[in-house]
Design a protein around this motif. Sequence first.
Motif, PDB file in Angstrom:
ATOM      1  N   ILE A  51     -67.812 -61.587  10.899  1.00  0.00           N
ATOM      2  CA  ILE A  51     -66.603 -61.204  11.061  1.00  0.00           C
ATOM      3  C   ILE A  51     -66.320 -60.056  12.122  1.00  0.00           C
ATOM      4  CG2 ILE A  51     -65.806 -61.638   8.585  1.00  0.00           C
ATOM      5  CD1 ILE A  51     -65.867 -58.427   8.045  1.00  0.00           C
ATOM      6  N   ASN A  63     -61.515 -64.277   1.800  1.00  0.00           N
ATOM      7  CA  ASN A  63     -60.254 -64.912   2.771  1.00  0.00           C
ATOM      8  C   ASN A  63     -59.106 -65.150   1.859  1.00  0.00           C
ATOM      9  OD1 ASN A  63     -62.241 -64.837   4.697  1.00  0.00           O
ATOM     10  ND2 ASN A  63     -62.457 -67.206   4.911  1.00  0.00           N
ATOM     11  N   ILE A  71     -50.197 -61.455  10.635  1.00  0.00           N
ATOM     12  CA  ILE A  71     -51.686 -61.372  10.915  1.00  0.00           C
ATOM     13  C   ILE A  71     -51.953 -60.324  11.662  1.00  0.00           C
ATOM     14  CG2 ILE A  71     -53.830 -62.728  11.476  1.00  0.00           C
ATOM     15  CD1 ILE A  71     -52.697 -64.852   9.726  1.00  0.00           C
ATOM     16  N   ARG A  75     -54.331 -57.125  10.847  1.00  0.00           N
ATOM     17  CA  ARG A  75     -55.824 -57.007  11.378  1.00  0.00           C
ATOM     18  C   ARG A  75     -55.908 -55.563  11.883  1.00  0.00           C
ATOM     19  NH1 ARG A  75     -56.268 -62.493  15.009  1.00  0.00           N
ATOM     20  NH2 ARG A  75     -56.459 -63.904  13.196  1.00  0.00           N
ATOM     21  N   VAL A  80     -59.471 -55.453   7.363  1.00  0.00           N
ATOM     22  CA  VAL A  80     -58.809 -56.757   7.445  1.00  0.00           C
ATOM     23  C   VAL A  80     -59.319 -57.295   8.644  1.00  0.00           C
ATOM     24  CG1 VAL A  80     -56.702 -58.063   7.655  1.00  0.00           C
ATOM     25  CG2 VAL A  80     -56.792 -55.924   6.252  1.00  0.00           C
ATOM     26  N   TYR A  81     -59.855 -58.435   8.779  1.00  0.00           N
ATOM     27  CA  TYR A  81     -60.464 -58.918  10.068  1.00  0.00           C
ATOM     28  C   TYR A  81     -59.957 -60.397  10.057  1.00  0.00           C
ATOM     29  CZ  TYR A  81     -63.578 -55.004   9.693  1.00  0.00           C
ATOM     30  OH  TYR A  81     -64.189 -53.740   9.620  1.00  0.00           O
ATOM     31  N   PRO A  82     -60.256 -61.106  11.351  1.00  0.00           N
ATOM     32  CA  PRO A  82     -59.832 -62.376  11.569  1.00  0.00           C
ATOM     33  C   PRO A  82     -60.775 -63.250  10.522  1.00  0.00           C
ATOM     34  CG  PRO A  82     -60.413 -61.569  13.797  1.00  0.00           C
ATOM     35  CD  PRO A  82     -60.812 -60.574  12.528  1.00  0.00           C
ATOM     36  N   LYS A  88     -57.593 -68.945  11.887  1.00  0.00           N
ATOM     37  CA  LYS A  88     -57.235 -67.648  12.027  1.00  0.00           C
ATOM     38  C   LYS A  88     -55.654 -67.431  12.266  1.00  0.00           C
ATOM     39  CE  LYS A  88     -61.830 -66.910  13.898  1.00  0.00           C
ATOM     40  NZ  LYS A  88     -62.452 -67.703  12.810  1.00  0.00           N
ATOM     41  N   ILE A  92     -56.896 -64.700   6.994  1.00  0.00           N
ATOM     42  CA  ILE A  92     -57.572 -63.379   7.209  1.00  0.00           C
ATOM     43  C   ILE A  92     -58.934 -63.000   6.233  1.00  0.00           C
ATOM     44  CG2 ILE A  92     -55.546 -62.120   8.209  1.00  0.00           C
ATOM     45  CD1 ILE A  92     -54.973 -60.682   5.578  1.00  0.00           C
ATOM     46  N   SER A  93     -59.890 -62.509   6.664  1.00  0.00           N
ATOM     47  CA  SER A  93     -60.943 -61.958   5.906  1.00  0.00           C
ATOM     48  C   SER A  93     -61.135 -60.453   5.566  1.00  0.00           C
ATOM     49  CB  SER A  93     -62.164 -62.004   6.667  1.00  0.00           C
ATOM     50  OG  SER A  93     -62.628 -63.539   6.501  1.00  0.00           O
TER      51      SER A  93
END
Length: 129
Positions: A51, A63, A71, A75, A80-82, A88, A92-93
């Motif tokens: 990530i 996810n 988004i 982020r 919170v990550y792509p 994407k 989100i991850s």
Amino acid sequence: MNLSTLTDQIEQRYHTQAEYPWAKFPDYAVFRHQNNRKWFAILMVVEASKIGLLKEEKISVMNVKAKPDEIGSLRMMKGVYPAYHMNKEHWISLNLTEIEEGLLFELLDESFSLTIKKPPQQRLHKIPL
């Protein structure tokens, strides 16, 4: 929060059971709607680098689906990550070691709502003028 507790809370909150569909990744849990089988969350343990973190350790991520127009701002939030291994633009991850529990469940609720099967819209009949 440990993964077992999180899994239990998701199962109770959304009335669904975790599914483990991949033999190669037996610990990856998928949560889906019972009526339309659409996923609303995936729980995984992955390398932090997957990530974008500069760590060489495994972390727990989830996810979830999010509105594409939100988004970018999501982020910017801690944890919170792509999305790892997902589109994407729509997913989100969430790094479960960083994200606040309140935000985690807010995003889970949103993902659950975004993936509900909506009934077909009734046609609007126009009245001739």
